[in-house]
Design a protein around this motif. Sequence first.
Motif, PDB file in Angstrom:
ATOM      1  N   GLU A 295       0.826  -1.214   0.000  1.00 23.11           N
ATOM      2  CA  GLU A 295       0.000   0.000   0.000  1.00 23.11           C
ATOM      3  C   GLU A 295       0.860   1.264   0.000  1.00 23.11           C
ATOM      4  OE1 GLU A 295      -4.194   1.481   1.960  1.00 23.11           O
ATOM      5  OE2 GLU A 295      -3.071  -0.146   2.902  1.00 23.11           O
TER       6      GLU A 295
ATOM      7  N   LEU B  79      -5.551  -4.253  -4.445  1.00 23.65           N
ATOM      8  CA  LEU B  79      -5.182  -2.911  -3.974  1.00 23.65           C
ATOM      9  C   LEU B  79      -4.702  -2.010  -5.105  1.00 23.65           C
ATOM     10  CD1 LEU B  79      -3.183  -3.187  -0.594  1.00 23.65           C
ATOM     11  CD2 LEU B  79      -5.217  -1.782  -1.060  1.00 23.65           C
TER      12      LEU B  79
ATOM     13  N   ASP C 157      -5.766  -1.449  -7.968  1.00 25.72           N
ATOM     14  CA  ASP C 157      -6.818  -0.710  -8.676  1.00 25.72           C
ATOM     15  C   ASP C 157      -7.176   0.612  -7.996  1.00 25.72           C
ATOM     16  OD1 ASP C 157      -7.041  -2.698 -10.624  1.00 25.72           O
ATOM     17  OD2 ASP C 157      -8.464  -3.849  -9.409  1.00 25.72           O
ATOM     18  N   ASN C 158      -6.733   0.797  -6.748  1.00 29.76           N
ATOM     19  CA  ASN C 158      -7.088   2.017  -6.008  1.00 29.76           C
ATOM     20  C   ASN C 158      -6.120   3.171  -6.232  1.00 29.76           C
ATOM     21  OD1 ASN C 158      -9.168   0.498  -4.876  1.00 29.76           O
ATOM     22  ND2 ASN C 158      -7.965  -0.070  -3.076  1.00 29.76           N
ATOM     23  N   TYR C 159      -5.085   2.961  -7.038  1.00 31.90           N
ATOM     24  CA  TYR C 159      -4.043   3.979  -7.182  1.00 31.90           C
ATOM     25  C   TYR C 159      -3.781   4.321  -8.645  1.00 31.90           C
ATOM     26  CZ  TYR C 159      -3.225   3.060  -2.266  1.00 31.90           C
ATOM     27  OH  TYR C 159      -3.393   2.932  -0.915  1.00 31.90           O
TER      28      TYR C 159
END
Length: 310
Positions: free
Chosen positions: A34, A63, A65-67
Amino acid sequence: CVLPLFHIYGLVVVLNMGLHLGTTIVIMPRFDLEQFLELIQKYRVTLSHIVPPIVLKLAKDPLVDNYDLSSLKMIFSGAAPLGADLSQACMKRIGCGIRQGYGMTETSPVTHSSPADPAEMRHGSVGTAAPNTEVKVVDPATEVELGANQEGEICVRGPQVMKGYLNNMEATARTVDADNWLHTGDIGYADEAGHFFIVDRVKELIKYKGFQVAPAELEAVLLTHPAIADAAVIPSRDEEAGEVPKAFVVIRHETTGEEIMSFVAARVAPHKRIREVEFITQIPKSLSGKILRRVLIEQERARQKAAQVV
């Protein structure tokens, strides 16, 4: 930079090269996915030097896909073999190129790297020899030089090869021969165009009924299974075959050992089939991202010994 700077990869390829070029280096004290993704997004990182376990996370972890990772132009992977399927899956998801490199502490470290031109790359290959570097592939038993597409031990000679191990002439003589060829201990081959492919370590090959089976090849196949998040393969002792391939897997969602073995069997030669699967929560790895197979082998031998006592 997520690599330890006391490791030759992080020290030379990232730190020294970054200083030489005058580039900004974003350093992490330890890898955390993260935080890694946050830093790429925050600092608009364009080049990331990583290892195959991180490539695996970039290809499969939700995870990601969130950035916003659109600043990444190139990923450079080293320290362990990276399969073609995993490389392509990561490239497709992230939208950037992936280059591979190969070398070792004894070669300062680079002996091979993928061409900068994407059109000249070969997926799964560590690339061509570095400038002023000679490479040959030899039969590990006879040391006879082999031709294109024949698997053998990779040997290198060039200005980046070490002078020797400090105060250990015996170890030096075992690694660097009289003609200054350094024997890497890695099994690989070159295609007709001089692109090299690393198969596995000589000492880690599984001896199944006289056949040699490379754990890294089976691990690359396992990682294409949609239910598998990570995997390692080791030799498990067997009375009839001598050794058989056993897989340790970390799963993303429910599956069975039988299904996994069938999946691999459909994609490899009969002597390379996985004969046993064990589910675990984490694959043991070094700081540089290499699978610590010896840890799993020791656990497996202890289990087999305990079973014999019972």
